[in-house]
Scaffold this active site. Structure first.
Site, mmCIF file in Angstrom:
data_model
loop_
_atom_site.group_PDB
_atom_site.id
_atom_site.type_symbol
_atom_site.label_atom_id
_atom_site.label_comp_id
_atom_site.label_asym_id
_atom_site.label_seq_id
_atom_site.Cartn_x
_atom_site.Cartn_y
_atom_site.Cartn_z
ATOM 1 C CB ALA A 108 -0.860 0.037 1.129
ATOM 2 C CG PHE A 109 -0.374 5.580 -0.278
ATOM 3 C CD1 PHE A 109 -1.456 5.373 0.319
ATOM 4 C CD2 PHE A 109 0.437 6.731 0.060
ATOM 5 C CE1 PHE A 109 -2.159 6.081 1.334
ATOM 6 C CE2 PHE A 109 -0.279 7.690 0.879
ATOM 7 C CZ PHE A 109 -1.692 7.503 1.374
ATOM 8 C CE LYS A 110 -2.671 4.808 5.574
ATOM 9 N NZ LYS A 110 -3.654 4.335 4.364
ATOM 10 C CG ASP A 111 4.713 -0.304 2.303
ATOM 11 O OD1 ASP A 111 4.545 -0.389 3.501
ATOM 12 O OD2 ASP A 111 4.124 -0.962 1.396
ATOM 13 C CG LEU A 114 4.507 4.667 7.908
ATOM 14 C CD1 LEU A 114 3.147 3.774 8.050
ATOM 15 C CD2 LEU A 114 4.948 4.725 9.095
#
Ligand SMILES: *Cc1c(COP(=O)(O)O)cnc(C)c1O
Length: 502
Positions: A108-111, A114
């Site tokens: 997911a784009f949160k990687d 993060l």
């Protein structure tokens, strides 16, 4: 550069903003002044993603020596993504491209944020030099928890504990968290929903436990997108997207491009807006919502109102009524911390606030909104698969559906190029994808994924496929009133392990 609260004149240094996350007055930190435009094609076109990352961030994190920053971005984006471009930009037609942000460790784009955020936090901690252990406390509705666990796994002096609603995440997302590896992680399901988890943590942040922890040498912090360290790394990929579009001639030298962003907490699209402020030639910025369309309604009426039904949709990461980062946008639009504080007070008390006609016009000059129903979303996945042989996840499909409608209505500038921001790999949501492709949805999520793989030829990412055989490590489900006890217990474990090692 210093950072200031959106609700008062409070100003602090970058390391303090990173460590504290939320301002004492409840506001969010924003750069005191956005840097003047400094993005320029010729000097940037040949940079790798990580080189671009340090180039962009050095204007926001001026306290980090450039060489140190290069080491941080290098570490963050080496070996952590399954695509050499980090964010590949796929040109579909003359009219649109898709920016794929799902090649990180959790698909997911949160990687993207993060992977870097933990390094920024370690740097901030070193500046404060207080010898404390950090304990990251995070509530998640699915994607943030796993991405934070992966980002912080095995980083010295930092520990992370994640709480998820035991019945509120998909089977695959649950496996992702229960099977998490690392020596500094802990995960618990709670017998309640996401709001219960989030509220329990907020209470802990304001309770005596935080003080007690600090005395014992443990500093509580958060990995949610209210932290400026989550927001800044997201600016990078908008610069990156522009460079790719120029290089593959989707747009020319003096041309702008539009983006459509599937939105929940407003972090992603806000980073796009900040990218525009620093010189990325963005045209229309379109905020796409699902049935929880508080933001679409705001852009239509100037009223932000959460007194409405809450829908659980197939794009769960957008099922949010209080979009935290919208407060930052509001701060820039209203230009006054007092006005923001008053609006947030009203939101807290009455569940709504309104801006004036002029203020709404100012907001609409920057960002506009649109929404798509579950039916629109499903039709979009099917149509794009059939027309372009391209499979989208439900969040990306919400953005595509909004784009398609606006284009049909003539509301996208003619001859302009638009980028759909793709925030998750379609295989994170096997159930809905199988349904749309007309495949059998029974069995484990991995059975379903194998059927989809067979039909589409798209390989199962190892990040998801490898989970099947992993051991479950964290199967505890606790009562929603037992969160503080669980945190307390983990805190004692952290200190015991530390004493043993010393
Ligand atoms: C978190 C998330 C979103 C929403 O992003 P915001 O920055 O909160 O607006 C959209 N899609 C996916 C897949 C997500 O995980």
């Amino acid at each position: 550069m210093r950072y200031r609260s959106t609700r008062s004149e409070e100003k602090i240094s970058a390391p303090q903003a990173l460590l504290q996350g939320l301002a004492k007055d409840g506001g969010l930190y924003v750069p005191e002044m956005l840097p003047a435009p400094f993005i320029e094609y010729n000097s940037l076109r040949d940079l790798s993603y990580k080189e671009l990352a340090s180039f962009v961030l050095k204007r926001f994190l001026t306290d980090i020596p450039e060489n140190d920053l290069k080491k941080l971005t290098d570490a963050a984006y080496t070996g952590t993504f399954d695509a050499k471009e980090i964010v590949p930009v796929k040109r579909m037609t003359d009219a649109f491209s898709v920016a794929e942000m799902f090649y990180g460790r959790t698909c997911a784009f949160k990687d993207l944020a993060l992977s870097l955020f933990p390094y920024l936090l370690v740097w901030a901690k070193a500046q404060e030099n207080d010898g404390k252990q950090i304990l990251i406390l995070t509530a998640t509705s699915g994607d943030t928890g796993k991405a934070a666990l992966e980002g912080f796994r095995d980083i010295p002096d930092i520990n992370i504990m994640v709480f998820y609603p035991s019945d509120g995440v998909s089977p695959l997302q649950k496996d992702q968290m229960q099977k998490q590896s690392g020596n500094n992680v802990r995960v618990a399901g709670i017998d309640g929903n996401f709001d219960d988890a989030q509220s329990a943590l907020k209470r802990i942040f304001m309770s005596g436990l935080r003080e007690e922890a600090s005395e014992k040498g443990v500093l509580f912090s958060s990995a949610n997108s209210i932290n400026i360290g989550r927001l800044l790394p997201q600016i990078i990929y908008y610069v990156w997207i522009w460079l790719q579009l120029r290089k593959n001639h989707s747009i020319g030298e003096n041309e702008r491009f539009n983006v459509v962003v599937p939105t929940g907490n407003f972090g992603n699209i806000l980073a796009g807006w900040m990218a525009k402020e620093i010189g990325v030639p963005l045209g229309q910025l379109i905020c796409a919502s699902n049935e929880n369309k508080v933001l679409t309604d705001f852009f239509e009426t100037g009223v932000y109102d959460i007194n409405r039904e809450f829908y659980l949709t197939e794009s769960p990461s957008m099922d949010i009524l209080i979009s935290s980062n919208f407060e930052r946008f509001l701060y820039y639009v209203l230009g006054s911390a007092d006005k923001v504080a008053a609006a947030m007070k009203a939101l807290n008390k009455e569940g709504r606030y309104a801006v004036s006609e002029e203020e709404l016009a100012d907001a609409l000059g920057e960002i506009t909104g649109g929404w798509a129903s579950s039916e629109d979303m499903k039709r979009a996945i099917k149509a794009v698969y059939e027309s372009y042989d391209y499979l989208m996840d439900p969040h990306t499909a919400v953005a595509y559906a909004v784009y398609h409608r606006l284009r049909c209505e003539g509301k996208i500038e003619r001859h302009s190029h638009t980028v759909i921001i793709s925030t998750a790999h379609p295989y994170k949501f096997p159930g809905i994808v199988a349904e749309i492709l007309g495949l059998d949805e029974t069995g484990t999520p991995y059975d379903v994924l194998r059927r989809i793989e067979k039909k589409t030829g798209i390989p199962i990412p190892f990040q998801l496929g490898d989970l099947e055989m992993k051991e479950k490590r964290f199967i505890d489900i606790i009562g929603k009133d037992d969160v503080a006890d669980a945190v307390s217990e983990y805190m004692d474990d952290i200190m015991n392990i530390r004493m043993r090692n010393e």
